[in-house]
Design an enzyme around this catalytic site. Structure first.
Site, PDB file in Angstrom:
ATOM      1  N   ASP A 185       0.860  -1.181   0.000  1.00  0.00           N
ATOM      2  CA  ASP A 185       0.000   0.000   0.000  1.00  0.00           C
ATOM      3  C   ASP A 185       0.897   1.233   0.000  1.00  0.00           C
ATOM      4  OD1 ASP A 185      -2.609   1.454   0.391  1.00  0.00           O
ATOM      5  OD2 ASP A 185      -1.571   2.079   2.216  1.00  0.00           O
ATOM      6  N   GLU A 269      -1.578  -1.588  -6.048  1.00  0.00           N
ATOM      7  CA  GLU A 269      -2.785  -0.921  -6.532  1.00  0.00           C
ATOM      8  C   GLU A 269      -2.497  -0.180  -7.831  1.00  0.00           C
ATOM      9  OE1 GLU A 269      -5.825   0.688  -3.307  1.00  0.00           O
ATOM     10  OE2 GLU A 269      -3.785   1.300  -2.840  1.00  0.00           O
ATOM     11  N   CYS A 322     -12.725  -3.873   6.334  1.00  0.00           N
ATOM     12  CA  CYS A 322     -12.168  -4.592   7.480  1.00  0.00           C
ATOM     13  C   CYS A 322     -11.574  -5.900   6.988  1.00  0.00           C
ATOM     14  CB  CYS A 322     -13.255  -4.855   8.521  1.00  0.00           C
ATOM     15  SG  CYS A 322     -12.700  -5.886   9.907  1.00  0.00           S
ATOM     16  N   ASP A 350      -2.906   1.758   7.050  1.00  0.00           N
ATOM     17  CA  ASP A 350      -2.031   1.374   5.945  1.00  0.00           C
ATOM     18  C   ASP A 350      -1.781  -0.126   5.907  1.00  0.00           C
ATOM     19  OD1 ASP A 350      -1.850   4.061   5.286  1.00  0.00           O
ATOM     20  OD2 ASP A 350      -0.088   4.379   6.541  1.00  0.00           O
TER      21      ASP A 350
END
Length: 399
Positions: A185, A269, A322, A350
């Site tokens: 991330d 991502e 979550c 993060d």
């Protein structure tokens, strides 16, 4: 076999520097003149000029009194400039790039490309066309054993440093197989957060040299335009920028190499950095983080060493979801770095995002499709975003 470019710094003599500077100017002139002719032909009569026609025009330019100096430099870099222009137009017509732009003497990088017919490689020494002596290259790392460069690119950056890039064929052995996987991330405070729980602090190279850069820019603004002192001040500013770029690239190379060597699968991502830069408050920090450059390094290094790089969709709610129960929060402001789900699990924003990215990437890799939440509500009455996220992570243990 892969084609790799090995870049080295070199120190030219006064004669070599003068010859290369003339070559840079001629390359820029040929490129701009050919681009102007193509533009006029298209907007004037809807005609397209090919590379062959541009090459024939270059021959005629050399015969004119006004442009006879083009014959004084090596013809290969001039032909390569026309080939680069042809590639630029091919990318434009294929909608992969914008319309080619003219090269600027101040803003564009000064460079010239030489093919095998325009340089001599003997006993580890490189001699370019129109030069009597080899270049004084600082061999910071060896070339692959037994290889011979196929293309040589000479460049000079804004700080006045000279570089030579040698394109060679190399055989890279795949890295030893491993069962480790990692989700990444990207962030600002932490450059990357890993699904293992590790956070790598953002060095902030531009922020650390910001005072030095501001001082150099203030001195530049006080100099008279066109003066020698202004040129010296401009080079001081360029040296500060070069220091920032070099340190940032070195750090990213070490980080990307470590991630690729330690993990068989890397999941990231698909960030739209161009859109993120529209945020005026974060644009400078995002630029300093250089997420796009890190992704580029991960892409080609994974291909080199036989690793798998999985890119999940940019709309996947990695931060809001979550990792324990799969519920997606409606809102999660950027200033919230830790949050507690209704199931009682407390998440670091993060690290939780990195773990969700990993789970989604493994699911996408297994089923051979991307992970993208649907926009419209489903027939069950529940949010389709929650359903898609739960399907993506179903059957995958929490990390």
């Amino acid at each position: 076999m892969v084609r790799r470019a090995f870049k080295y710094r070199f120190y030219p003599t006064d004669e070599q520097a003068a010859e290369l500077s003339r070559t840079f100017g001629c390359v820029r002139l040929v490129y701009n003149k050919a681009l102007l002719d193509r533009t006029r032909a298209w907007y004037g009569g809807q005609r397209r000029i090919s590379y062959v026609q541009s090459s024939a025009a270059l021959t005629q330019w050399k015969k004119t009194e006004e442009l006879s100096f083009l014959a004084e430099v090596s013809c290969v870099p001039l032909q390569q400039a026309l080939r680069h222009l042809q590639t630029a137009f091919a990318n434009f017509f294929a909608k992969r790039a914008k319309y080619p732009r003219f090269k600027s003497k101040k803003k564009s990088r000064a460079s010239a490309e030489y093919t095998r017919s325009a340089f001599k490689w003997r006993d580890g020494k490189l001699t370019l066309a129109k030069m009597a002596d080899p270049l004084d290259i600082r061999w910071s790392r060896p070339l692959p054993e037994g290889t011979v460069p196929t293309t040589v690119t000479v460049s000079r950056n804004a700080a006045g440093r000279w570089f030579v890039s040698l394109l060679c064929e190399d055989r890279i052995a795949p890295a030893p197989a491993t069962s480790a996987v990692v989700g990444i991330d990207a962030g600002i405070t932490s450059l990357v957060a890993l699904s293992t729980g590790e956070k790598i602090t953002n060095p902030g190279h531009e922020r650390r040299d910001r005072a030095r850069l501001a001082r150099a820019q203030r001195e530049l603004s006080r100099k008279v335009k066109g003066s020698a002192n202004r040129e010296k001040a401009r080079r001081r500013v360029a040296r500060v920028h070069a220091r920032i770029v070099d340190r940032r690239r070195d750090f990213l190379h070490k980080l990307s190499t470590r991630l690729v060597r330690e993990n068989q699968t890397v999941v990231i991502e698909d960030l739209t950095v161009r859109n993120l830069l529209k945020n005026g408050k974060l644009a400078r920090a995002i630029s300093d983080a250089a997420w796009t450059e890190l992704r580029s390094m991960l892409e080609y290094k994974c291909a080199w060493y036989g690793r798998e790089l999985v890119v999940i969709d940019r709309f996947f709610p990695s931060s809001k979801m979550c990792g324990n129960c799969g519920v997606v929060r409606e809102k999660l402001p950027l200033n919230v770095r830790e949050w507690t789900c209704d199931c009682g699990t407390t998440h670091d924003r993060d690290v939780n995002a990195a773990r969700n990215i990993l789970a989604a990437g493994l699911a996408a890799s297994a089923c051979g499709d991307g992970v993208r939440p649907q926009r419209e509500p489903s027939r069950t009455g529940r949010s389709s975003v929650k359903q898609e996220a739960q399907r993506a992570t179903a059957g995958i243990p929490c990390l």
